[in-house]
Design a protein around this motif. Structure first.
Motif, PDB file in Angstrom:
ATOM      1  N   PHE A  20       0.827  -1.207   0.000  1.00 36.76           N
ATOM      2  CA  PHE A  20       0.000   0.000   0.000  1.00 36.76           C
ATOM      3  C   PHE A  20       0.860   1.255   0.000  1.00 36.76           C
ATOM      4  N   ASP A  21       1.977   1.233   0.726  1.00 40.99           N
ATOM      5  CA  ASP A  21       2.881   2.384   0.751  1.00 40.99           C
ATOM      6  C   ASP A  21       3.448   2.659  -0.638  1.00 40.99           C
ATOM      7  N   VAL A  22       3.837   1.599  -1.331  1.00 37.80           N
ATOM      8  CA  VAL A  22       4.391   1.746  -2.689  1.00 37.80           C
ATOM      9  C   VAL A  22       3.331   2.307  -3.631  1.00 37.80           C
ATOM     10  N   VAL A  23       2.133   1.745  -3.558  1.00 33.98           N
ATOM     11  CA  VAL A  23       1.058   2.154  -4.460  1.00 33.98           C
ATOM     12  C   VAL A  23       0.651   3.605  -4.196  1.00 33.98           C
ATOM     13  N   LYS A  24       0.666   4.003  -2.927  1.00 31.95           N
ATOM     14  CA  LYS A  24       0.332   5.378  -2.574  1.00 31.95           C
ATOM     15  C   LYS A  24       1.377   6.335  -3.131  1.00 31.95           C
TER      16      LYS A  24
END
Length: 131
Positions: A93-97
């Protein structure tokens, strides 16, 4: 290889809870879409809580399912909340954000290979962060 298990707890108070366990990937995302469809079809604004405490793996297809559900909830004036993600899922999720997957990878296979390697690193205790 564990499959995806979905448990739905409907609430009369406008906050439904969906617990996921196993793997949310190209083989199981449709199962999630189908399970969420009746919850997302209601036009009453409320919250849909996705409990990911038992989710072990997520691919780009799983990310798309969650984003699609979030968009549908928003269209109804509601919210989709993600709670209790495992560290490797949180990392995704951090990467996608930070950078949308379709902006940095040429194909779904490429994105999934990256997400797979990243989640494996987190599980092995090396999340790549030096802070």
């Amino acid at each position: 290889m564990p499959m995806l298990e979905i448990q739905i707890q409907r609430s009369g108070s406008g906050s439904d809870r969906v617990s996921l366990s196993g793997r949310l990937d190209t083989h199981s995302y449709q199962q999630l879409d189908d399970a969420l469809a009746p919850l997302l079809a209601t036009s009453t604004p409320g919250s849909l809580v996705l409990d990911l405490s038992l989710l072990e793996y997520i691919s780009s297809a799983g990310i798309r399912s969650i984003f699609k559900a979030r968009k549908a909830q928003a269209a109804n004036g509601g919210k989709l909340l993600v709670v209790n993600p495992q560290p490797q899922i949180q990392k995704v999720f951090d990467v996608v954000k930070a950078v949308p997957l379709n902006d940095i990878f040429g194909s779904v296979a490429e994105a999934d290979a990256y997400l797979d390697a990243m989640q494996r690193k987190v599980l092995e205790g090396d999340d790549g962060d030096d802070d």
